[in-house]
Design a protein around this motif. Sequence first.
Motif, PDB file in Angstrom:
ATOM      1  N   PHE A 184      44.184  90.770  27.774  1.00 24.09           N
ATOM      2  CA  PHE A 184      42.978  91.271  27.099  1.00 24.09           C
ATOM      3  C   PHE A 184      41.740  91.093  27.975  1.00 24.09           C
ATOM      4  CE2 PHE A 184      39.251  90.582  24.408  1.00 24.09           C
ATOM      5  CZ  PHE A 184      39.270  91.725  23.632  1.00 24.09           C
ATOM      6  N   GLY A 185      41.587  89.900  28.581  1.00 23.14           N
ATOM      7  CA  GLY A 185      40.385  89.618  29.352  1.00 23.14           C
ATOM      8  C   GLY A 185      40.242  90.507  30.577  1.00 23.14           C
ATOM      9  N   TRP A 186      41.305  90.582  31.396  1.00 18.81           N
ATOM     10  CA  TRP A 186      41.234  91.400  32.602  1.00 18.81           C
ATOM     11  C   TRP A 186      41.225  92.890  32.274  1.00 18.81           C
ATOM     12  CZ3 TRP A 186      40.221  89.573  37.348  1.00 18.81           C
ATOM     13  CH2 TRP A 186      40.441  88.209  37.598  1.00 18.81           C
ATOM     14  N   GLY A 187      42.076  93.294  31.336  1.00 22.95           N
ATOM     15  CA  GLY A 187      42.168  94.713  30.993  1.00 22.95           C
ATOM     16  C   GLY A 187      40.886  95.249  30.380  1.00 22.95           C
ATOM     17  N   VAL A 188      40.400  94.571  29.361  1.00 22.11           N
ATOM     18  CA  VAL A 188      39.181  95.027  28.693  1.00 22.11           C
ATOM     19  C   VAL A 188      37.968  94.831  29.600  1.00 22.11           C
ATOM     20  CG1 VAL A 188      37.649  94.614  26.729  1.00 22.11           C
ATOM     21  CG2 VAL A 188      40.121  94.632  26.398  1.00 22.11           C
ATOM     22  N   GLY A 189      37.947  93.717  30.365  1.00 24.69           N
ATOM     23  CA  GLY A 189      36.803  93.460  31.248  1.00 24.69           C
ATOM     24  C   GLY A 189      36.604  94.570  32.268  1.00 24.69           C
ATOM     25  N   PHE A 190      37.653  94.893  33.012  1.00 30.10           N
ATOM     26  CA  PHE A 190      37.524  95.948  34.012  1.00 30.10           C
ATOM     27  C   PHE A 190      37.469  97.328  33.362  1.00 30.10           C
ATOM     28  CE2 PHE A 190      38.907  92.665  37.017  1.00 30.10           C
ATOM     29  CZ  PHE A 190      38.027  92.917  38.054  1.00 30.10           C
ATOM     30  N   GLY A 191      38.092  97.479  32.206  1.00 28.26           N
ATOM     31  CA  GLY A 191      37.994  98.752  31.497  1.00 28.26           C
ATOM     32  C   GLY A 191      36.567  99.045  31.060  1.00 28.26           C
ATOM     33  N   LEU A 192      35.880  98.029  30.550  1.00 25.56           N
ATOM     34  CA  LEU A 192      34.481  98.215  30.171  1.00 25.56           C
ATOM     35  C   LEU A 192      33.616  98.490  31.400  1.00 25.56           C
ATOM     36  CD1 LEU A 192      34.020  95.422  27.455  1.00 25.56           C
ATOM     37  CD2 LEU A 192      34.125  97.898  27.099  1.00 25.56           C
ATOM     38  N   LEU A 193      33.959  97.865  32.523  1.00 26.86           N
ATOM     39  CA  LEU A 193      33.222  98.132  33.760  1.00 26.86           C
ATOM     40  C   LEU A 193      33.316  99.607  34.133  1.00 26.86           C
ATOM     41  CD1 LEU A 193      31.742  97.189  36.361  1.00 26.86           C
ATOM     42  CD2 LEU A 193      33.997  96.748  37.339  1.00 26.86           C
ATOM     43  N   THR A 194      34.528 100.163  34.112  1.00 27.01           N
ATOM     44  CA  THR A 194      34.688 101.579  34.460  1.00 27.01           C
ATOM     45  C   THR A 194      33.998 102.479  33.445  1.00 27.01           C
ATOM     46  OG1 THR A 194      36.804 101.746  33.261  1.00 27.01           O
ATOM     47  CG2 THR A 194      36.890 101.079  35.568  1.00 27.01           C
ATOM     48  N   LEU A 195      34.077 102.108  32.170  1.00 26.78           N
ATOM     49  CA  LEU A 195      33.457 102.937  31.125  1.00 26.78           C
ATOM     50  C   LEU A 195      31.950 103.038  31.324  1.00 26.78           C
ATOM     51  CD1 LEU A 195      34.362 102.919  27.359  1.00 26.78           C
ATOM     52  CD2 LEU A 195      31.984 102.830  28.039  1.00 26.78           C
ATOM     53  N   VAL A 196      31.300 101.890  31.538  1.00 27.06           N
ATOM     54  CA  VAL A 196      29.840 101.893  31.681  1.00 27.06           C
ATOM     55  C   VAL A 196      29.418 102.567  32.973  1.00 27.06           C
ATOM     56  CG1 VAL A 196      27.805 100.410  31.818  1.00 27.06           C
ATOM     57  CG2 VAL A 196      29.657  99.819  30.259  1.00 27.06           C
ATOM     58  N   VAL A 197      30.169 102.348  34.056  1.00 25.53           N
ATOM     59  CA  VAL A 197      29.834 102.996  35.328  1.00 25.53           C
ATOM     60  C   VAL A 197      29.895 104.508  35.184  1.00 25.53           C
ATOM     61  CG1 VAL A 197      30.637 103.384  37.682  1.00 25.53           C
ATOM     62  CG2 VAL A 197      30.521 101.064  36.781  1.00 25.53           C
ATOM     63  N   ILE A 198      30.948 105.009  34.559  1.00 27.91           N
ATOM     64  CA  ILE A 198      31.091 106.456  34.372  1.00 27.91           C
ATOM     65  C   ILE A 198      29.944 107.002  33.539  1.00 27.91           C
ATOM     66  CG2 ILE A 198      32.506 108.204  33.232  1.00 27.91           C
ATOM     67  CD1 ILE A 198      34.963 106.573  34.097  1.00 27.91           C
ATOM     68  N   ALA A 199      29.569 106.252  32.498  1.00 22.49           N
ATOM     69  CA  ALA A 199      28.489 106.720  31.630  1.00 22.49           C
ATOM     70  C   ALA A 199      27.137 106.711  32.343  1.00 22.49           C
ATOM     71  CB  ALA A 199      28.423 105.847  30.377  1.00 22.49           C
ATOM     72  N   ALA A 200      26.993 105.866  33.364  1.00 18.50           N
ATOM     73  CA  ALA A 200      25.701 105.742  34.045  1.00 18.50           C
ATOM     74  C   ALA A 200      25.528 106.736  35.189  1.00 18.50           C
ATOM     75  CB  ALA A 200      25.540 104.321  34.582  1.00 18.50           C
ATOM     76  N   VAL A 201      26.607 107.348  35.651  1.00 19.33           N
ATOM     77  CA  VAL A 201      26.521 108.247  36.803  1.00 19.33           C
ATOM     78  C   VAL A 201      25.561 109.416  36.572  1.00 19.33           C
ATOM     79  CG1 VAL A 201      27.831 109.876  38.222  1.00 19.33           C
ATOM     80  CG2 VAL A 201      28.739 107.600  37.775  1.00 19.33           C
ATOM     81  N   PRO A 202      25.550 110.079  35.396  1.00 22.36           N
ATOM     82  CA  PRO A 202      24.612 111.202  35.222  1.00 22.36           C
ATOM     83  C   PRO A 202      23.160 110.841  35.497  1.00 22.36           C
ATOM     84  CG  PRO A 202      26.244 111.220  33.471  1.00 22.36           C
ATOM     85  CD  PRO A 202      26.458 109.957  34.234  1.00 22.36           C
ATOM     86  N   SER A 203      22.770 109.581  35.225  1.00 20.45           N
ATOM     87  CA  SER A 203      21.386 109.195  35.495  1.00 20.45           C
ATOM     88  C   SER A 203      21.113 109.064  36.981  1.00 20.45           C
ATOM     89  CB  SER A 203      21.078 107.860  34.798  1.00 20.45           C
ATOM     90  OG  SER A 203      21.859 106.811  35.352  1.00 20.45           O
ATOM     91  N   LEU A 204      22.158 108.893  37.796  1.00 19.24           N
ATOM     92  CA  LEU A 204      21.991 108.777  39.244  1.00 19.24           C
ATOM     93  C   LEU A 204      21.912 110.136  39.931  1.00 19.24           C
ATOM     94  CD1 LEU A 204      24.565 105.905  39.994  1.00 19.24           C
ATOM     95  CD2 LEU A 204      22.102 105.693  39.629  1.00 19.24           C
ATOM     96  N   ILE A 205      22.317 111.200  39.236  1.00 23.08           N
ATOM     97  CA  ILE A 205      22.313 112.541  39.837  1.00 23.08           C
ATOM     98  C   ILE A 205      21.535 113.512  38.954  1.00 23.08           C
ATOM     99  CG2 ILE A 205      24.478 112.220  41.074  1.00 23.08           C
ATOM    100  CD1 ILE A 205      25.920 113.613  38.791  1.00 23.08           C
ATOM    101  N   SER A 206      20.480 112.992  38.313  1.00 26.14           N
ATOM    102  CA  SER A 206      19.739 113.796  37.346  1.00 26.14           C
ATOM    103  C   SER A 206      18.945 114.924  37.999  1.00 26.14           C
ATOM    104  CB  SER A 206      18.786 112.901  36.549  1.00 26.14           C
ATOM    105  OG  SER A 206      17.940 112.181  37.438  1.00 26.14           O
TER     106      SER A 206
END
Length: 574
Positions: free
Chosen positions: A44-66
């Motif tokens: 749970f810790g490793w899976g959800v931890g890195f999964g949340l990392l990828t989720l937030v990074v993907i969601a933040a990319v549009p703001s970097l290429i606005s």
Amino acid sequence: MWSRSKRDTRSAAETPTTVTLARPSVWFRSIFLKSLRDYRIAIFGWGVGFGLLTLVVIAAVPSLISTPAARASLVALGSSFAWIADPIRIDTPGGYLTWKYGFTILLIAIWPLLVGSRMLRGEEERGSLDVLLAAPRSRLQVALEKLAAMWVALLAMGLLIALLTFAGGAKETPAIGFADALLFGLNISLISALFGSIALLLSQFTLERGTASGITGALLVISILVDMVHRVVPNTEWLSRLSPVYYYNLSKPVVPGQGANAGAMLFRFGLSVVLSGAAIWLFAVRDVGGTVPVPSWLRLPQRAMTPQRALPEGAWSLRSVYTRSLRMLAFPTLWWTLGIAGFGAFTVVIVKQSEATLAKLLSSSPAFAGILGTLGGGNALTNAGLMSAIFSFLPLVLMAFAITQASHWSSDEEDGRLELVLATPQPRVGVLLGRFGALTTALIVIGLLTLAATGITSLASGLTLDGGNLTVAALSMVPLGLLVAAIGYALSGWLRTAVDTGLLSFVLVIWFFITDFGPSLKWSEVTLRLSALYYYGSPLLHGLNVGNLLILLAVGAVALGLATVRFARKDIGR
């Protein structure tokens, strides 16, 4: 009436009873299920931890290429930092995630290298393997079930990462498909399993699991460096092919138009099977508690056995808990130092190669200079500015080393080894502080040797750096390692080893994400201060921040004090 009452009032002792044994839980019906149950927190810790990392990074990319300018600057940034990974389609969510965080996600390999080293060797160290093999189970069955549990746990982590990656990228443009997300998670599971297999094999040649995990951890860092070589030095791809990480980076399933490299994934799977199979075969043919003899040309010269060597009462390593702990830490420290100090020296080579390219890009794109400033923590036109962006990975690796040592402290108590130490006239507080003092010494040695390697390489290459700031940058990593270790020692007072290590690793990932991505997401200063890496800052640029250093030391002292009080008052092993 009287006779009936007499029958009803017979004593309980005269009434026959049937004892019914409770059925064992399903999780305790086999070694495989019991091992898998032990891994539930880590999954749970490793899976959800890195999964949340990828989720937030993907969601933040549009703001970097606005804007078109921001998109062009990001592409230029990828070209300058191509040493991290191939900058393919980094103006897309999947491409940016693969380029910038593919290296960070490799931290997940820390868990299987710890598990692989203690899977069999750890059981032998604490004597529980003798009891396990006394049951009607063969050695082969025990080893295979434990190995299968590690594989299933890694696949479960990969699945969690895949699900959260798909959840974050399904609505982006271009979207990340479910099959691509699954391949992304599988790619991570395969590279992690490979390093777990390496640790399992090495543990057949070592008497202590700490030695096997230390060597494997160093091999992980060295593999990352070797993979980077061909992106920095031309015509060296043949060298990078020797690194397992090279084949991990060949698969880019979430990058548009790329996909997974089936050959590279099958190669890593096959290599893992071969290494694991060799480890299990060696375990089946050797004595329990013994090691596999290495070839004569790999053995160190042996001195004649004397009574003093047979009973080393005056040996320096047996004079105190501190000196004994130093002896135990010697090999892990050596291998981690090679990796960390080597990476520090390699950053100098990277900066020297990137100087001209970066200056040209900065002069042509002011927007790019702003983005690079947030990554490097200051003026990227200077050597120190670019060096700071790369050097920031070193504290993360040193903190990972501290996690492995905090895990060893917790497992020593859980496995009953501290009972032997405390049976001698040693105060509990002295035992804990002796172990922590040895770890402190190891961290300082790593910091000093990293400083030496980086300084010598900069002089040899002609790269001008501020010697004082370089010293601060190398030695300021030590308080971060001490903080992580102190928190790990404190958590071990209440949590089992697997939970302690998993939680500490999860916290490290969160800290990295807050520091690395928080500024670009414009998070508040209060949020940024929640990460210990925030207090490390950019010492290569700005020198020593005494206030931040004192905060790290104060929090670490509080955590160590809490660990000491808890250990002094608790029942050992509970």
